[in-house]
Enzyme design. Structure first.
Site, short mmCIF file in Angstrom:
data_model
loop_
_atom_site.label_atom_id
_atom_site.label_comp_id
_atom_site.label_asym_id
_atom_site.label_seq_id
_atom_site.Cartn_x
_atom_site.Cartn_y
_atom_site.Cartn_z
N LYS A 69 3.78 25.01 29.95
CA LYS A 69 4.67 23.85 29.90
C LYS A 69 4.64 23.16 28.54
O LYS A 69 5.68 22.79 28.00
CB LYS A 69 4.27 22.84 30.99
CG LYS A 69 4.39 23.36 32.40
CD LYS A 69 4.09 22.28 33.43
CE LYS A 69 2.67 21.78 33.34
NZ LYS A 69 1.67 22.82 33.67
N ARG A 114 3.04 13.95 38.64
CA ARG A 114 2.21 14.98 39.27
C ARG A 114 2.26 14.91 40.79
O ARG A 114 1.88 15.86 41.46
CB ARG A 114 0.75 14.83 38.81
CG ARG A 114 0.52 15.12 37.35
CD ARG A 114 -0.95 14.95 37.00
NE ARG A 114 -1.19 15.14 35.57
CZ ARG A 114 -1.45 16.30 35.00
NH1 ARG A 114 -1.52 17.38 35.75
NH2 ARG A 114 -1.67 16.38 33.71
N ARG A 171 -8.15 24.42 39.97
CA ARG A 171 -7.07 23.63 39.38
C ARG A 171 -5.72 24.06 39.96
O ARG A 171 -4.84 23.22 40.19
CB ARG A 171 -7.08 23.79 37.86
CG ARG A 171 -8.25 23.11 37.18
CD ARG A 171 -8.40 23.55 35.74
NE ARG A 171 -7.22 23.22 34.94
CZ ARG A 171 -6.99 23.70 33.72
NH1 ARG A 171 -7.85 24.56 33.17
NH2 ARG A 171 -5.90 23.35 33.06
#
Length: 228
Positions: A13, A88, A170
């Site tokens: 990203k 997020r 993660r």
């Protein structure tokens, strides 16, 4: 134009957002950028954020949204944004929608970069970093001497958060907290576009630009540098 870049850790990203910004009127903006600018400028929001970071705590959603809102007020009227790393969660997305609405904007497109877990684990776990912050990769961008920084001769390290088990955790956090954002934006007026992130960097960038141009997101937009 407001674009959001979504995707799991290691999908690229940051790299793609920076490239997109260089070739368009979109300002690539990560939460790290916001925090660094606020701290550098010594704003009240920056000082408050610094207190959390000094204590080793996450900066709360409320403060991050306030930083975004302050940035939007200062942004040149003709400048678009490519958000990277924010929002997020759905709660952050709802708060962002309100902040954008306050300045007459909305999220226009969401680019979802995707790649197989095995590819992402290999990408991240293969990273090696020098004490000075230079980044290498054992297969994609190795140093001239294995384990040694080209520039300083210092030993390279594999950071704790780049270990394979940590990377997998993660990814699981991403699925739990961030993937619901895709459904959130699919139910909104934003255009959600999935992009294959398991390709060369230039191919991914071309696909992103083509998708945005197809929906008129980059029509008539000339490259532009500077801040904000």
């Amino acid at each position: 134009m407001v674009v959001i870049l979504l995707g799991p850790p290691g999908v690229g990203k940051g790299t793609q957002g920076a490239l997109l910004s260089k070739e368009s009127n979109l300002r690539h903006l990560s939460t790290g950028d916001l925090l660094r600018e606020a701290r550098r400028d010594g704003t009240s929001l920056g000082r408050e954020a610094q207190r959390y970071m000094d204590a080793g705590e996450l900066v709360p959603d409320r403060l991050m949204v306030d930083l975004v809102r302050d940035f939007l007020k200062r942004l040149a009227g003709d400048r678009g944004i490519a958000f990277d790393g924010f929002p997020r969660t759905v709660a952050q997305a709802e708060a962002l929608a309100r902040a954008l609405g306050d300045v007459g904007r909305r999220v226009d497109a969401v680019l979802v970069l995707e790649a197989p877990d095995a590819v992402l684990v290999k990408r991240i776990s293969g990273r090696r970093v020098s004490p000075g912050g230079r980044v290498y990769h054992v297969s994609n961008d190795p140093p001239r001497v294995d384990g040694v920084c080209d520039a300083t001769g210092e030993p390279l390290i594999n950071r704790d958060d780049d270990q394979p088990d940590t990377v997998r955790r993660r990814m699981e956090v991403y699925r739990q907290q961030t993937e619901p954002l895709i459904r959130f934006y699919e139910d909104s007026d934003a255009r959600v576009i999935r992009v294959d992130g398991d390709r060369p960097v230039s191919d991914i960038q071309s696909a992103m630009r083509a998708a945005l141009e197809e929906i008129g997101a980059l029509d008539g937009v000339e490259p532009r540098g500077g801040h904000p």
